[in-house]
Design an enzyme around this catalytic site. Sequence first.
Site, PDB file in Angstrom:
ATOM      1  N   SER A 250       0.803  -1.098   0.063  1.00 37.36           N
ATOM      2  CA  SER A 250      -0.094  -0.043  -0.190  1.00 37.36           C
ATOM      3  C   SER A 250       0.874   1.442  -0.059  1.00 37.36           C
ATOM      4  O   SER A 250       2.050   1.120   0.142  1.00 37.36           O
ATOM      5  CB  SER A 250      -1.141   0.149   1.312  1.00 37.36           C
ATOM      6  OG  SER A 250      -0.242   0.378   2.363  1.00 37.36           O
ATOM      7  N   LYS A 251       0.199   2.451  -0.146  1.00 35.52           N
ATOM      8  CA  LYS A 251       0.970   3.554  -0.191  1.00 35.52           C
ATOM      9  C   LYS A 251       1.983   3.811   1.019  1.00 35.52           C
ATOM     10  O   LYS A 251       2.940   4.125   0.808  1.00 35.52           O
ATOM     11  CB  LYS A 251      -0.141   4.709   0.026  1.00 35.52           C
ATOM     12  CG  LYS A 251      -0.801   5.109  -1.198  1.00 35.52           C
ATOM     13  CD  LYS A 251      -0.954   6.618  -1.511  1.00 35.52           C
ATOM     14  CE  LYS A 251      -1.497   6.973  -3.056  1.00 35.52           C
ATOM     15  NZ  LYS A 251      -3.083   6.863  -2.758  1.00 35.52           N
ATOM     16  N   ARG A 252       1.571   2.998   2.140  1.00 39.66           N
ATOM     17  CA  ARG A 252       2.483   3.213   3.462  1.00 39.66           C
ATOM     18  C   ARG A 252       3.858   2.671   3.199  1.00 39.66           C
ATOM     19  O   ARG A 252       4.852   2.958   3.781  1.00 39.66           O
ATOM     20  CB  ARG A 252       1.817   2.638   4.587  1.00 39.66           C
ATOM     21  CG  ARG A 252       1.193   3.534   5.515  1.00 39.66           C
ATOM     22  CD  ARG A 252       0.194   2.855   6.580  1.00 39.66           C
ATOM     23  NE  ARG A 252      -1.028   2.385   5.841  1.00 39.66           N
ATOM     24  CZ  ARG A 252      -1.642   1.504   5.761  1.00 39.66           C
ATOM     25  NH1 ARG A 252      -1.528   0.536   7.008  1.00 39.66           N
ATOM     26  NH2 ARG A 252      -2.512   0.845   5.053  1.00 39.66           N
TER      27      ARG A 252
END
Length: 483
Positions: A250-252
């Site tokens: 994910s973006k994280r």
Amino acid sequence: MTVRVRLAPSPTGNLHIGTARTAVFNWLFARHQGGTFVLRVEDTDQERSRPEYTQNILDGLTWLGLTWDEGPFYQTKRMDLYQQKVQMLLDKGLAYRAYDTPEELDAMREAQKARGEAPRYDNRHRSLTPEQRAAYEAEGRSSVIRFIIDSDREVAWNDLVRGHVSWKGRDLGGDMVIARAAAGDAIGQPLYNFVVVVDDIDMAITHIIRGEDHIGNTPKQILLYEALGATIPEFGHTPLILNQAGAKLSKRDGVTSISDFQRMGYLPAAFVNYMTLLGWSPPEGMSEIFTLDEAAQRFEIERVNKAGAKFDWDKLNWLNSQYLHELPAATLVDLLIPHWQAAGFVADWNDRPWLEQLAALIGPSLTRLDEAVAMSEYLFNPTIDWTDEASAQLRQEGADVAVEAVAAAIAEYQPLTEATVQDLLKQVVKAQNLKKGLVMRSLRAALTGAMHGPDLVQSWLLLHQHGQDEARLQQALVVARSK
Ligand code: GLU
């Protein structure tokens, strides 16, 4: 049957690696089967869709070489078709208007929660009488359109990747909203699961290959195919891309969009090769390094793994370096210039011989194109900072003598070439009675500002061609003498 597949990205963000990998599998499948690859932009979410994301997606696919045969088609331009089809389901009695207010729906869900049940629409407006409907409308309520889902149905398909998959109708959340709320007889904005099916039917899509995160949509979509009287296509749900911890990337996790990988200096051919390996195993005897066309020849969707694929930076970097090291210097230069320019370096960008010599020098050490910036800064910038290690080297006993003697000898060894440099160094070692190692290390520190880096003699020749070597040696002498 002509195979037709599609990629259906939503332009609510830059081209994500997950979508790009779905594109790879669709592209390979289409090419392997001699089929058609359709691109459809699912831009109905007007709050989150942006034209710059659409552009980023088109650019990213083009950069990767994932060319499409038809499209891009835009869902926002196809609203009339969706509304006609909603109307058709209403007319056939397969869908109905539901007048529940958000508060009523919340209360229903709260009650379900209190009873320990999963939240679902309880189909309470499925069989309203004309009088009840008229009463709601008289109250000024708007209505959504719900598609009837038979709780007793079992929906099953033979997934191209996962094999037999089946869902119970009662687990699909109740009668499904296919169009947002609108007043009176109007039909509100049709929603994802519905428009996707209308489009896939209209575009004669035969195989739907998409990420596993869509698997829960498939049973609903199959029911819609039936209701719309269309042939149900084949479905294949590809595994998710996972981070090192085994969770969905994910973006994280930092870099996830294709334009970021592009900026970091991955080559499109290497990156697309890596994405293909994320979930697909090449058949026995096939190299792990392949072009898209080579992969297309051998691509069998059955060889896509069911398990999630861990994103592995080391493997990606290794592959990228394999591709980079194959590039001729003349090609590499064109790829490096934008990175040097982005770093603010100043040079004569038409000086091909100098730039190609530099590319040949650093090319074998590169894993990514952007590393060329740090690796070659000392050759572009007239003044440099010495690392602590290099300063310490320059301050060693005899280092200043070596550097000074080299500087003094340059004029005698013109033109400076690999051979004359070797003669010069021999002469300095002998005349100054210094150890060769000390001379070489001090010269490396002096010219490059660091103790590790590209070949010393080549670096010197590059600096010399720009008339920078003597000045650099003089600057280094200042450091050497600042004991
Ligand atoms: N628009 C959907 C998405 O971006 C894909 C729809 C589909 O492949 O069916 O996730």
